[in-house]
Enzyme design. Structure first.
Site, PDB file in Angstrom:
ATOM      1  N   LYS A   8      22.635  35.647  34.736  1.00 40.98           N
ATOM      2  CA  LYS A   8      23.331  34.897  33.363  1.00 40.98           C
ATOM      3  C   LYS A   8      24.555  34.084  33.804  1.00 40.98           C
ATOM      4  CE  LYS A   8      26.423  35.598  30.478  1.00 40.98           C
ATOM      5  NZ  LYS A   8      27.167  34.313  30.232  1.00 40.98           N
TER       6      LYS A   8
ATOM      7  N   GLY B  71      34.326  37.120  37.587  1.00 46.00           N
ATOM      8  CA  GLY B  71      34.760  36.618  36.481  1.00 46.00           C
ATOM      9  C   GLY B  71      36.360  37.186  36.513  1.00 46.00           C
ATOM     10  N   SER B  72      36.589  37.315  35.163  1.00 42.79           N
ATOM     11  CA  SER B  72      38.232  37.742  35.076  1.00 42.79           C
ATOM     12  C   SER B  72      38.023  39.085  35.074  1.00 42.79           C
ATOM     13  CB  SER B  72      38.633  37.199  33.513  1.00 42.79           C
ATOM     14  OG  SER B  72      37.664  37.756  32.698  1.00 42.79           O
TER      15      SER B  72
ATOM     16  N   GLY C  33      35.528  42.209  33.703  1.00 46.79           N
ATOM     17  CA  GLY C  33      35.083  43.091  34.527  1.00 46.79           C
ATOM     18  C   GLY C  33      35.337  44.617  34.106  1.00 46.79           C
TER      19      GLY C  33
ATOM     20  N   GLU D   6      34.088  40.952  41.184  1.00 50.15           N
ATOM     21  CA  GLU D   6      34.875  40.127  42.119  1.00 50.15           C
ATOM     22  C   GLU D   6      35.729  39.065  41.013  1.00 50.15           C
ATOM     23  OE1 GLU D   6      35.061  39.288  45.302  1.00 50.15           O
ATOM     24  OE2 GLU D   6      33.297  40.283  45.782  1.00 50.15           O
TER      25      GLU D   6
ATOM     26  N   CYS E 250      39.427  31.269  42.253  1.00 46.61           N
ATOM     27  CA  CYS E 250      39.873  32.630  42.062  1.00 46.61           C
ATOM     28  C   CYS E 250      41.113  32.840  43.106  1.00 46.61           C
ATOM     29  CB  CYS E 250      38.828  33.547  42.121  1.00 46.61           C
ATOM     30  SG  CYS E 250      37.630  33.426  43.687  1.00 46.61           S
TER      31      CYS E 250
ATOM     32  N   GLU F 123      47.111  35.028  35.933  1.00 43.79           N
ATOM     33  CA  GLU F 123      46.123  34.265  36.333  1.00 43.79           C
ATOM     34  C   GLU F 123      46.076  32.798  35.440  1.00 43.79           C
ATOM     35  OE1 GLU F 123      41.805  35.045  36.917  1.00 43.79           O
ATOM     36  OE2 GLU F 123      42.174  34.161  38.994  1.00 43.79           O
TER      37      GLU F 123
HETATM   38  P1  NDP Z   1      35.106  35.401  32.331  1.00 40.71           P
HETATM   39  O1  NDP Z   1      35.253  36.817  32.834  1.00 40.71           O
HETATM   40  O2  NDP Z   1      35.514  34.956  30.729  1.00 40.71           O
HETATM   41  O3  NDP Z   1      33.435  35.241  32.574  1.00 40.71           O
HETATM   42  C1  NDP Z   1      32.723  35.413  33.518  1.00 40.71           C
HETATM   43  C2  NDP Z   1      31.207  35.968  33.075  1.00 40.71           C
HETATM   44  O4  NDP Z   1      31.355  37.033  32.013  1.00 40.71           O
HETATM   45  C3  NDP Z   1      30.702  34.673  32.267  1.00 40.71           C
HETATM   46  O5  NDP Z   1      29.356  34.596  32.400  1.00 40.71           O
HETATM   47  C4  NDP Z   1      30.737  35.076  30.748  1.00 40.71           C
HETATM   48  O6  NDP Z   1      29.841  34.584  29.767  1.00 40.71           O
HETATM   49  C5  NDP Z   1      30.732  36.653  30.914  1.00 40.71           C
HETATM   50  N1  NDP Z   1      31.430  37.340  29.854  1.00 40.71           N
HETATM   51  C6  NDP Z   1      32.385  37.163  29.063  1.00 40.71           C
HETATM   52  N2  NDP Z   1      32.611  38.167  28.207  1.00 40.71           N
HETATM   53  C7  NDP Z   1      31.907  39.013  28.271  1.00 40.71           C
HETATM   54  C8  NDP Z   1      31.823  40.215  27.712  1.00 40.71           C
HETATM   55  N3  NDP Z   1      32.328  40.584  26.608  1.00 40.71           N
HETATM   56  N4  NDP Z   1      30.497  40.983  28.093  1.00 40.71           N
HETATM   57  C9  NDP Z   1      29.739  40.587  29.128  1.00 40.71           C
HETATM   58  N5  NDP Z   1      29.767  39.456  29.712  1.00 40.71           N
HETATM   59  C10 NDP Z   1      31.019  38.840  29.530  1.00 40.71           C
HETATM   60  O7  NDP Z   1      35.609  34.165  33.522  1.00 40.71           O
HETATM   61  P2  NDP Z   1      35.254  32.920  33.329  1.00 40.71           P
HETATM   62  O8  NDP Z   1      34.085  32.489  33.425  1.00 40.71           O
HETATM   63  O9  NDP Z   1      36.374  32.476  32.621  1.00 40.71           O
HETATM   64  O10 NDP Z   1      35.811  32.471  34.879  1.00 40.71           O
HETATM   65  C11 NDP Z   1      37.071  32.449  35.477  1.00 40.71           C
HETATM   66  C12 NDP Z   1      37.433  33.860  35.947  1.00 40.71           C
HETATM   67  O11 NDP Z   1      36.573  34.258  37.026  1.00 40.71           O
HETATM   68  C13 NDP Z   1      38.776  33.880  36.458  1.00 40.71           C
HETATM   69  O12 NDP Z   1      39.628  35.351  36.284  1.00 40.71           O
HETATM   70  C14 NDP Z   1      38.454  33.896  38.302  1.00 40.71           C
HETATM   71  O13 NDP Z   1      39.510  34.456  38.963  1.00 40.71           O
HETATM   72  C15 NDP Z   1      37.329  34.750  38.199  1.00 40.71           C
HETATM   73  N6  NDP Z   1      36.692  34.338  39.562  1.00 40.71           N
HETATM   74  C16 NDP Z   1      36.554  35.323  40.450  1.00 40.71           C
HETATM   75  C17 NDP Z   1      36.033  34.966  41.816  1.00 40.71           C
HETATM   76  C18 NDP Z   1      35.880  35.841  42.778  1.00 40.71           C
HETATM   77  O14 NDP Z   1      35.359  35.758  43.584  1.00 40.71           O
HETATM   78  N7  NDP Z   1      36.874  36.869  42.897  1.00 40.71           N
HETATM   79  C19 NDP Z   1      35.253  33.654  42.106  1.00 40.71           C
HETATM   80  C20 NDP Z   1      35.256  32.784  40.643  1.00 40.71           C
HETATM   81  C21 NDP Z   1      36.064  33.226  39.364  1.00 40.71           C
HETATM   82  P3  NDP Z   1      30.326  33.497  28.883  1.00 40.71           P
HETATM   83  O15 NDP Z   1      31.449  32.569  29.677  1.00 40.71           O
HETATM   84  O16 NDP Z   1      29.171  32.656  28.856  1.00 40.71           O
HETATM   85  O17 NDP Z   1      30.781  33.821  27.675  1.00 40.71           O
END
Ligand code: NDP
Length: 500
Positions: free
Chosen positions: A192, A245-246, A250, A268, A303, A402
């Site tokens: 996804k 993601g965030s 998470g 992550e 990140c 962040e």
């Molecule tokens: P988000 O956490 O907003 O989104 C990550 C993914 O989760 C997207 O595919 C998003 O879908 C999905 N998502 C959002 N809300 C939900 C929910 N309620 N239930 C299930 N899935 C959901 O992060 P961002 O995309 O804004 O990316 C930035 C974040 O990612 C930063 O915090 C960054 O630090 C982290 N990150 C961490 C890395 C690591 O390796 N540690 C590497 C890269 C980024 P959609 O956006 O399509 O709604």
């Protein structure tokens, strides 16, 4: 990318691109079950690139059914690792062969400079998949040291159906960190992508099929997090979710797992990386240049961005002078221009979020000493200048949260112990760096920093063979290296009684 390629060449290539826009389930592109789509925006212009299928629960159900059926059929899961290897290497080769197209898709979709997409994102994605392909037929299982009456074979077996939910900052690379080990281990996979950047994920599904990955083994469901992402997190027949993601989202995945089938979750999440530069640093110029790149690279949407420059007071001015010099050269430009070093923020929401943090920094008393404004408004795109705050206190919001943008917070210290204390004083623990020529100080500091990766006398260096992931609320589970296989496999002990 040849040096001769110009902005005009890339613009012409971009104009000739066709976009795949549907989900990929059981070996075929299909519209979403509801027929719904969402606008996919080019952040460099603010204009719609294409309409993408908006997957929901029903699409996730179909993908999981296909993935489960493929897993049970066993064509992939039970294939000899050396044969899976060949197919995955073909997949990696196809990604390399489509570098120009995939790099353009990545740049148009999320605003990063074309030179980064073509030289970093796409080649590293292929390299990652190839590395796990090469590794998988060289791993042995174990035999436990039991007594002579039994033999216990300890096997690693694929978990089954893996879902990966990934962010938009390195769309294909973050996906590849999951695709490589999960597929190499024999799992079925559902990806996804983030709604802001689905294009490369959708396109490589076709390349996976062309490489010979069987139907149902590799599926892509684009859609929103709250719909498609949540449906994967709560699905009773998904065995594992690998999330990047965030931290906020998470935590949702932990809840989804607890409220459904207790699926394995690896996270992550974000970071607030301390980049500690001591006065006895071996090369102040190199450290300052790395500090600037460490926060401005990829528009700060990284990140492990070095968002906190923790610098010994006596060399602060020297370091900042160099950071400004790099910042001046890195003013935002058209992402399709091969000379551009910093592109557009991924979308309007993210741009406004970052500008909001800049205002917050000013209102809490930090000194804005470089940049701080929106740029290139006339393009309709979402650009922000490289930005530096001085006189930041670690308790301020800009030092704790962040920002995920090109905003550097400068904090000073007097002793190494104070630097470590400041470095550890956030909820995150993804990465950290320390610059000193004293090996004892370097090692003691590295050991005291609570982070999954600590760089010494460098910043953001790495290799696919070295694990990446966080301590504290930066998550758990590791991407990259052989350790990544741990989250996509289960241990099974087969106890054989040795009877006469
Ligand atoms: P988000 O956490 O907003 O989104 C990550 C993914 O989760 C997207 O595919 C998003 O879908 C999905 N998502 C959002 N809300 C939900 C929910 N309620 N239930 C299930 N899935 C959901 O992060 P961002 O995309 O804004 O990316 C930035 C974040 O990612 C930063 O915090 C960054 O630090 C982290 N990150 C961490 C890395 C690591 O390796 N540690 C590497 C890269 C980024 P959609 O956006 O399509 O709604």
């Amino acid at each position: 990318m040849s040096a001769a390629l110009s902005l005009e060449t890339f613009q012409a290539q971009a104009a000739g691109l066709t976009y795949r826009s549907q989900a990929f389930i059981n070996g075929k592109y299909v519209p979403s079950a509801s027929g719904k789509t969402f606008d996919n925006i080019n952040p460099a212009t603010g204009k719609v690139l294409n309409q993408v299928a908006s997957g929901d629960k029903e699409d996730v159900d179909r993908a999981v059914k296909a993935a489960r059926a493929a897993f049970e059929k066993g064509t992939w899961a039970n294939m000899a690792p050396s044969d899976r290897k060949k197919i995955l290497i073909r997949f990696a080769d196809l990604i390399d062969q489509h570098n120009s197209e995939l790099a353009l898709l990545e740049t148009l979709d999320m605003g990063k400079p074309i030179r980064d997409s073509s030289k970093i994102d796409i080649p590293l994605s292929a390299q990652c998949i190839r590395w796990y392909a090469e590794a998988i037929d060289k791993l042995y299982d174990e035999i436990a040291p039991t007594g002579p009456e039994a033999i216990s074979l300890i096997r690693r077996e694929p978990v089954g159906v893996v879902a990966a939910v990934v962010p938009w900052n390195f769309p294909l690379l973050m996906a590849s960190w999951k695709i490589g080990p999960a597929l190499a281990a024999g799992n079925s996979f559902i990806l996804k992508p983030a709604e802001q950047s689905p294009l490369t994920a959708i396109r490589i599904a076709e390349l996976a099929a062309e490489a010979g990955i069987p139907e149902g083994v590799f599926n892509v469901v684009p859609g929103y997090g709250e719909t498609a992402g949540q449906a994967l997190g709560r699905h009773m027949d998904v065995d594992c979710v690998a999330f990047t993601g965030s931290a906020e989202v998470g935590k949702f995945f932990l809840r989804y797992a607890g409220e459904s089938n207790m699926k394995r979750v690896s996270l992550e999440c974000g970071g607030k990386t301390p980049n500690i530069i001591m006065a006895d640093c071996p090369d102040v110029d190199a450290a300052a240049t790395a500090a600037a790149w460490g926060i401005f690279f990829n528009q700060g949407e990284v990140c492990n961005a070095g968002s906190r420059l923790i610098v010994e007071e006596s060399i602060k001015d020297q370091v900042l002078e160099k950071v400004f010099a790099v910042g001046k050269k890195l003013q935002p430009g058209d992402p399709l221009d091969p000379k551009t070093g910093m592109g557009a923020m991924v979308d309007k929401t993210q741009m406004e979020r970052v500008l909001g943090y800049i205002e917050k920094g000013k209102s809490e008393g930090a000194s804005l000493v470089f940049g701080g404004k929106r740029a290139r408004d006339e393009t309709g795109g979402y650009y922000i200048e490289p930005t530096v705050f001085d006189r930041v206190e670690n308790k301020m919001t800009i030092a704790q949260e962040e920002i995920f943008g090109p905003v550097l917070s400068t904090i000073t210290f007097k002793t190494p112990e104070e630097a470590v204390k400041i470095g550890n004083d956030t909820i995150y623990g993804l990465a950290a760096a320390v610059w000193t020529r004293d090996i004892t100080k370097a090692f003691k500091t590295a050991r005291a920093l609570r982070a999954g990766v600590v760089w010494v006398n460098c910043f953001d260096n790495g290799h696919i063979s070295s694990p990446f992931g966080g301590f504290k609320q930066s998550g758990f589970g590791r991407d990259k290296s052989i350790h990544a296989l741990e989250k996509f496999t289960d241990l099974k002990a087969i106890w054989i009684a040795l009877r006469d």
